[in-house]
Design a protein around this motif. Structure first.
Motif, short mmCIF file in Angstrom:
data_model
loop_
_atom_site.label_atom_id
_atom_site.label_comp_id
_atom_site.label_asym_id
_atom_site.label_seq_id
_atom_site.Cartn_x
_atom_site.Cartn_y
_atom_site.Cartn_z
N ARG A 243 62.00 -29.66 -36.02
CA ARG A 243 63.35 -29.34 -35.17
C ARG A 243 63.25 -29.91 -33.92
O ARG A 243 64.32 -30.06 -33.35
CB ARG A 243 63.01 -27.81 -35.25
CG ARG A 243 63.24 -27.01 -36.53
CD ARG A 243 63.45 -25.45 -36.37
NE ARG A 243 64.05 -24.87 -37.76
CZ ARG A 243 63.09 -23.93 -38.38
NH1 ARG A 243 62.07 -23.33 -37.68
NH2 ARG A 243 63.38 -23.49 -39.34
N LYS B 151 72.68 -38.60 -34.68
CA LYS B 151 72.52 -37.34 -33.95
C LYS B 151 71.41 -37.66 -32.99
O LYS B 151 71.38 -36.66 -32.04
CB LYS B 151 72.61 -36.20 -34.70
CG LYS B 151 73.62 -35.80 -35.56
CD LYS B 151 74.89 -35.08 -35.01
CE LYS B 151 75.93 -34.85 -36.14
NZ LYS B 151 77.14 -34.43 -35.74
N VAL B 152 70.47 -38.36 -33.23
CA VAL B 152 69.18 -38.44 -32.23
C VAL B 152 69.59 -39.66 -31.39
O VAL B 152 70.01 -40.72 -31.80
CB VAL B 152 67.99 -39.17 -33.30
CG1 VAL B 152 66.74 -38.90 -32.55
CG2 VAL B 152 67.78 -38.07 -34.29
N GLN C 93 67.41 -30.42 -39.44
CA GLN C 93 67.99 -29.03 -39.63
C GLN C 93 67.47 -28.84 -41.29
O GLN C 93 67.49 -29.74 -42.09
CB GLN C 93 69.26 -29.10 -39.41
CG GLN C 93 69.78 -29.45 -38.02
CD GLN C 93 71.31 -29.38 -37.95
OE1 GLN C 93 72.06 -29.41 -38.93
NE2 GLN C 93 71.58 -29.54 -36.50
N GLY D 142 65.34 -32.93 -34.22
CA GLY D 142 66.48 -32.60 -34.52
C GLY D 142 66.75 -32.46 -35.84
O GLY D 142 67.97 -32.37 -36.43
N LEU E 299 67.75 -35.16 -41.19
CA LEU E 299 68.10 -35.57 -39.86
C LEU E 299 69.09 -36.42 -39.87
O LEU E 299 68.97 -37.53 -40.59
CB LEU E 299 66.60 -36.36 -39.05
CG LEU E 299 67.02 -36.72 -37.68
CD1 LEU E 299 67.22 -35.66 -36.79
CD2 LEU E 299 65.77 -37.39 -37.32
#
Length: 160
Positions: free
Chosen positions: A129, A156-157, A134, A132, A152
């Protein structure tokens, strides 16, 4: 500790990885050796997956991961395992391995990274988590009983 390095298909690499998996076997639920023959598993990983490890100053493998990054149609990678030796836990090696995995999968043009983790492994779930990951929706992942599927999205990372 070294930076993560790729473990190649060699006698030395296979021997180090089998020894490492034997040391962390009971950390998996159920233990990995109850599900697979570890030597055969390592052969399969070194043949088909991307395998990286961290070695200590005595050249002992103390952390490793394997990821299948071969779904080029969906640009999805799947984590086969990630683990650290009990003697070096709490030193940030799990996070270092995760970030190496993310970077490597990005370099291979993967868009997502998926994994399954035992619902009882709260330490690992918390690490995922923080990076990142979910929980997957049912349409995106299919988990075993007592396992949590996580995903992941690599865009978005933040780049490291």
């Amino acid at each position: 500790m070294s930076e993560p390095v790729k473990i190649t298909r060699s006698l030395e690499g296979a021997h180090a990885l089998v020894g490492f998996l034997n040391r962390v076997d009971s950390d998996f639920s159920p233990p990995l050796s109850m599900r697979v023959n570890l030597s055969n598993y390592v052969d399969k990983l070194l043949e088909n997956a991307e395998v990286f490890g961290i070695y200590n100053s005595l050249s002992r493998l103390v952390g490793a991961f394997a990821v299948y990054a071969n779904d080029h149609e969906n640009h999805a990678a799947y984590v086969s395992f990630i683990a650290t030796d009990p003697l070096v836990r709490g030193m940030g090696l799990g996070r270092k391995l995760m970030m190496c995995m993310v970077t490597h999968c990005r370099d291979l043009n993967m868009k997502s990274l998926k994994l399954e983790v035992s619902r009882a492994n709260q330490v690992a779930i918390e690490l995922y988590r923080k990076v990142g990951f979910q929980e997957c929706s049912d349409q995106m992942c299919d988990a075993r009983a007592n396992a949590l599927s996580m995903i992941l999205l690599l865009n978005k990372v933040p780049q490291s």
